[in-house]
Design a protein around this motif. Structure first.
Motif, PDB file in Angstrom:
ATOM      1  N   UNK A   1       1.675 -12.555  -6.380  1.00  0.00           N
ATOM      2  CA  UNK A   1       1.954 -11.813  -7.406  1.00  0.00           C
ATOM      3  C   UNK A   1       0.502 -11.349  -7.839  1.00  0.00           C
ATOM      4  N   UNK A   2      -0.855 -12.783  -8.034  1.00  0.00           N
ATOM      5  CA  UNK A   2      -1.944 -11.818  -8.477  1.00  0.00           C
ATOM      6  C   UNK A   2      -2.740 -10.866  -7.386  1.00  0.00           C
TER       7      UNK A   2
ATOM      8  N   UNK B   1       1.313  -1.380   0.007  1.00  0.00           N
ATOM      9  CA  UNK B   1       0.214   0.309   0.147  1.00  0.00           C
ATOM     10  C   UNK B   1       1.224   1.188  -0.019  1.00  0.00           C
ATOM     11  N   UNK B   2       2.146   1.506   0.737  1.00  0.00           N
ATOM     12  CA  UNK B   2       2.917   2.546   0.731  1.00  0.00           C
ATOM     13  C   UNK B   2       3.575   2.546  -0.677  1.00  0.00           C
TER      14      UNK B   2
ATOM     15  N   UNK C   1       5.800  -0.690 -12.380  1.00  0.00           N
ATOM     16  CA  UNK C   1       6.315  -1.928 -11.490  1.00  0.00           C
ATOM     17  C   UNK C   1       6.785  -3.078 -12.232  1.00  0.00           C
ATOM     18  N   UNK C   2       7.666  -3.398 -11.103  1.00  0.00           N
ATOM     19  CA  UNK C   2       8.435  -4.961 -11.725  1.00  0.00           C
ATOM     20  C   UNK C   2       8.520  -5.081 -10.500  1.00  0.00           C
ATOM     21  N   UNK C   3       9.062  -6.683 -10.111  1.00  0.00           N
ATOM     22  CA  UNK C   3       9.860  -7.231  -8.856  1.00  0.00           C
ATOM     23  C   UNK C   3      10.544  -8.246  -9.568  1.00  0.00           C
TER      24      UNK C   3
ATOM     25  N   UNK D   1      -1.961  -3.424  -5.713  1.00  0.00           N
ATOM     26  CA  UNK D   1      -1.073  -2.166  -6.620  1.00  0.00           C
ATOM     27  C   UNK D   1      -1.802  -1.074  -7.930  1.00  0.00           C
ATOM     28  N   UNK D   2      -3.023  -2.055  -8.104  1.00  0.00           N
ATOM     29  CA  UNK D   2      -4.545  -1.758  -9.447  1.00  0.00           C
ATOM     30  C   UNK D   2      -3.545  -1.532 -10.435  1.00  0.00           C
ATOM     31  N   UNK D   3      -1.951  -2.354 -10.820  1.00  0.00           N
ATOM     32  CA  UNK D   3      -1.123  -2.792 -11.094  1.00  0.00           C
ATOM     33  C   UNK D   3      -1.181  -3.650 -12.692  1.00  0.00           C
TER      34      UNK D   3
END
Length: 280
Positions: A125-126, A78-79, A92-94, A132-134
């Motif tokens: 991931x889901x 959330x942050x 955004x990626x991880x 993140x709504x992305x």
């Protein structure tokens, strides 16, 4: 929110002033780790805000531990979302790895290539994408150990991408590192064969972007993904091979240590652009 295109550079605090003073168009985008910038204040925070207003920005996480045993850190997600929204960052990626077990281990550790691991990491991931709504991208990592596995790396990547609905951040240096470290063992790596498999079974648009970097090779032949050396020719050739299979994508130069003078970094950024123009 600016769309990523062209050739980018990893953001380090030592590069902040150089990037703010660089000629327009010298770098197309920057990539940052939210862990290093989300809580920044004061004069550094103001300079960072000026940078995000000048450049398109991608965020690349280090500590989410998508494959780890601990509960997913939803407060941190959330942050991250607030940080991304504040600075207009869509991308955004991880890492497709785990980094924590009863506390952060500060390493990108490999996952076993198994059906159970696919289910575990895909569910996380889901959930990450929901919070993140992305749609996120995951990066294939460098590996220094081969864990007991029932799937190949290509099988594993494709299964995670299918089950989670995320994209792939394709790191060409990691492919090269793994090919050298696991050439003949069970589960060994063949970079071109992996690219061919992805081309056959994955829509090209699911490859979101590319990473290139330098690495260290020890006397006994171990390749270590240090991001502390210039990119070498075999990695540039893998980038060209990716262009031939998936097309040109936003491509990031990673340099985290032994950072040379800024003009030398720009030379490598220009080389990315040259290869992109040739492919186009």
């Amino acid at each position: 929110m600016s769309e990523l295109t062209g050739a980018g550079l990893g953001l380090r605090r030592s590069l902040l002033d150089d990037l703010l003073q660089a000629p327009a168009g010298a770098v197309d985008f920057v990539e940052l780790a939210p862990e290093n910038w989300a809580e920044l204040g004061g004069s550094a925070g103001r300079r960072f805000r000026a940078l995000t207003e000048r450049y398109a920005v991608a965020a690349h996480g280090l500590s989410l531990s998508l494959g780890g045993p601990d509960p997913l850190d939803e407060d941190w997600l959330r942050r991250i979302r607030r940080f991304l929204d504040t600075h207009g960052i869509a991308d955004y990626s991880e890492h497709l790895s785990w980094t924590a077990a009863d506390g952060q281990l500060y390493e990108l550790l490999p996952l076993p290539f198994t059906d159970a691991s696919v289910r575990h990491v895909s569910a996380r991931i889901r959930r990450t994408q929901d919070l993140l709504e992305r749609r996120i991208a995951v990066e294939n990592i460098s590996r220094y150990a081969t864990l007991p596995s029932s799937l190949s790396e290509a099988d594993f990547l494709l299964a995670v991408l299918h089950e989670s609905g995320c994209d792939l951040l394709l790191d060409l240096n990691n492919l090269y590192v793994n090919e050298g470290n696991h050439p003949h063992r069970e589960g060994g790596s063949d970079a071109i064969a992996l690219l061919d498999r992805l081309q056959r079974e994955l829509p090209a648009e699911r490859i979101r972007s590319y990473h290139v970097a330098g690495h260290l090779e020890t006397r006994d032949g171990l390749r270590i993904d240090t991001h502390g050396e210039p990119v070498i020719d075999p990695v540039w050739r893998l980038l060209q091979a990716a262009h031939a299979r998936f097309g040109v994508r936003p491509t990031l130069l990673e340099r985290d240590s032994r950072i040379p003078p800024f003009p030398e970094l720009l030379d490598e950024v220009r080389h990315i652009r040259e290869l992109q123009r040739s492919a186009a």
